[in-house]
Design an enzyme around this catalytic site. Structure first.
Site, PDB file in Angstrom:
ATOM      1  N   LYS A   1       0.858  -1.188   0.000  1.00  0.00           N
ATOM      2  CA  LYS A   1       0.000   0.000   0.000  1.00  0.00           C
ATOM      3  C   LYS A   1       0.888   1.229   0.000  1.00  0.00           C
ATOM      4  O   LYS A   1       1.273   1.762   1.036  1.00  0.00           O
ATOM      5  CB  LYS A   1      -0.921   0.003   1.223  1.00  0.00           C
TER       6      LYS A   1
ATOM      7  N   SER B   1      -8.348  -0.030  -5.351  1.00  0.00           N
ATOM      8  CA  SER B   1      -8.586   0.352  -3.962  1.00  0.00           C
ATOM      9  C   SER B   1     -10.070   0.678  -3.770  1.00  0.00           C
ATOM     10  O   SER B   1     -10.915  -0.199  -3.907  1.00  0.00           O
ATOM     11  CB  SER B   1      -7.680   1.519  -3.569  1.00  0.00           C
TER      12      SER B   1
END
Length: 590
Positions: free
Chosen positions: A182, A385
């Site tokens: 991430k 996402s």
């Protein structure tokens, strides 16, 4: 006097009627010439939805990048393939600012269908960048200006890292995240790309680059043979051409000929005939052709509704070009409550954003399915996402082979402004009723208890993300976690890993949604928030059209770089999630 008043009012009424009739008559599309060319010359970025422009743009002269609806380009080419008035397609790419590879592939597929109908495609450019050439390469004949070039430079991702700047001013970024890959927070916490981000980025960029090359080779075999050499040995090939970049492209088979603008127009005149009053060549512009299509299209009772979700996902109501959680949820609800709409297609082109807003949208899609309506997701250039989260309430998920998707992870990030305040001699002191009082005051470091709460919340949010994906994709949380951790995938890779159902563009997704809903005769309608009178006026004044007008100067490299820096910093201003949790991939379409 009374008679004069009556006559005056009657004359005024007649004048108004004549004005309205004349305006209606003038607005009707002009008759199409026979055996004409359809001119496709996109002026700006290819987008799913035009962004709303602010009044500030008007004050500044209405400058900026124009935007062209992808669906207008594709619909026009599809219609022209069977239109007896259209003999050929004329592609000019100079005014096209940019487009993700997946969008280029959809337009290229439409061009391929046009050629299958036995019609010719001609392309010309003053020069071609990588995106422009991808479209031009799918023509039967490609020409370039004598002073032009074909620039193929590959794909790359080079974020700006702000940690050094923040260190100088004393700002500390307090990060809470789950997901090894991430990487959204890294530009604000590091000075370089992490090994994990470098690894994941290389994998999907290499795959995208292979897809780009495959598209060129398939469309233009004589260029494909020396494609790798054209890129890797550009200095040597240019030297062999005596520094003539246009000649280099011709020798390598990337173009079929070299023509000046006037020679190009004369060539089209020979192929298509003279235009009106003997001027130019016989053709119709894309915008005029699309207007005619929309006006003459039949309107069956059954409909497939399309809701566009383009941009960063933000909480609340937002204008077009930004995905407002409440705005998009309202549009989905509108489609669900419309009895004529039998199926809903959500077209996603988003890197994510607010976790709260993402769930608001996903829940509204879930309710639409529960109401008995078919829901299909069509992923555009990016659906990662938060863009992936909102896709998890569909009967079926479609992605382009080069869609950026996945990035299943979550984070929170808060700046600590106590450093710069201290340099300015500013201090903060006070008292609260609990240890958590003022715990999220950006003028002070985050309280340790608040930090603990945030981290636990983020970890729970990640487990929830895994569960949502697992339920939707019929995978165990452990199996989802193996392909999650914030890692980004191309659509073709996501299909192999079970993250999407099928590969294809919007047209394929629409046909699938209609088939699932049992529709054979249907109309496709876009469910959009109506523009206010002010926005309509601004749109007209700012001329956000799709035809080249020759008045928009190409931005310099300095302007482009400064605009990118400004955009990267301004993106932080969109962070308004009430829980400070974000699903964002910081990724761009290749």
């Amino acid at each position: 006097m009374d008679r004069l008043r009556q006559v005056s009012l009657n004359l005024l009424f007649i004048a108004v009627v004549v004005f309205l009739v004349a305006g209606w008559w003038a607005s009707r599309p002009a008759p199409l010439p026979t055996d004409a060319g359809l001119l496709v010359a996109p002026n700006g970025n290819l987008v799913e939805q035009r962004s709303a422009k602010s009044p500030i743009s008007l004050i500044q002269g209405g400058e900026g990048i124009h935007q062209v609806l992808l669906r207008d380009v594709i619909d026009a080419i599809h219609a022209a393939a069977t239109d007896p008035h259209i003999k050929a397609l004329v592609v000019e790419t100079d005014s096209m600012s940019g487009a993700g590879l997946s969008k280029l592939q959809e337009v290229a597929a439409a061009i391929a269908e046009f050629r299958k109908a036995g019609k010719k495609v001609y392309a010309w450019g003053k020069h071609y960048n990588q995106a422009q050439y991808y479209l031009a390469a799918h023509a039967d004949e490609v020409f370039v200006n004598p002073d032009g070039y074909v620039l193929i430079n590959g794909f790359g991702r080079f974020p700006t890292y702000f940690k050094g700047l923040f260190d100088q001013v004393g700002v500390k970024m307090q990060v809470f995240r789950v997901g090894t890959y991430k990487s959204f927070v890294e530009p604000y916490t590091r000075s370089d790309m992490s090994p994990e981000d470098r690894e994941a980025t290389k994998i999907y960029l290499d795959a995208a680059w292979q897809a780009y090359q495959a598209g060129i080779v398939a469309a233009r075999p004589k260029a494909g043979a020396g494609f790798a050499r054209y890129v890797s040995e550009a200095p040597e090939l240019l030297a062999a051409a005596g520094g003539d970049a246009a000649k280099m492209a011709l020798t390598a088979g990337f173009v079929d000929g070299i023509k000046t603008a006037d020679e190009w127009r004369e060539y089209l005149r020979e192929k298509l005939g003279a235009g009106a009053e003997g001027k130019g060549y016989k053709h119709v512009d894309l915008g005029a052709y699309v207007d005619r299509l929309r006006e003459e299209a039949p309107h069956p009772a059954a409909k497939v509704g399309v809701v566009v979700a383009q941009g960063s996902i933000v909480d609340g109501e937002q204008p077009a070009g930004v995905i407002g959680g409440d705005t998009v949820a309202s549009l989905i609800r509108q489609a669900r409550e419309d009895d004529a709409i039998k199926a809903v297609v959500l077209r996603v082109d988003s890197p994510g954003g607010s976790a709260t807003a993402s769930e608001v949208i996903r829940r509204e899609l879930e309710l639409t399915r529960q109401a008995g309506k078919t829901v299909v997701v069509s992923m555009g250039s990016v659906a990662a996402s938060g863009g992936y989260w909102i896709s998890m309430a569909a009967d079926e998920v479609w992605a382009s082979p080069t869609t950026i998707t996945g990035s299943i992870g979550i984070f929170a990030m808060l700046p600590d402004l106590s450093g710069p305040m201290d340099k300015l001699g500013l201090t903060v002191d006070g008292i609260g009723t609990t240890p958590l009082s003022g715990g999220l005051d950006l003028r002070r470091p985050v309280d340790p208890q608040v930090a603990n709460v945030l981290q636990q919340t983020i970890e729970y949010g990640y487990r929830r993300f895994l569960a949502v994906v697992g339920t939707a994709r019929k995978m165990s949380p452990e199996a989802v976690d193996e392909v999650a951790q914030g890692r980004v995938w191309l659509g073709s890779q996501a299909k192999e890993k079970g993250l999407v159902d099928k590969l294809g563009g919007l047209d394929a997704a629409l046909k699938s949604a209609a088939a699932r809903a049992g529709l054979t005769d249907y109309d496709v309608v876009y469910v959009e928030k109506p523009m206010s009178p002010r926005d309509q006026l601004l749109a007209r004044l700012l001329d956000n059209g799709d035809e080249p007008d020759g008045t928009q100067p190409r931005p310099s490299l300095v302007e482009t770089t400064l605009a990118r820096l400004r955009s990267e910093l301004q993106a932080l201003a969109l962070w308004n999630d009430p829980g400070h949790m974000y699903l964002h991939c910081l990724c761009e379409a290749p």
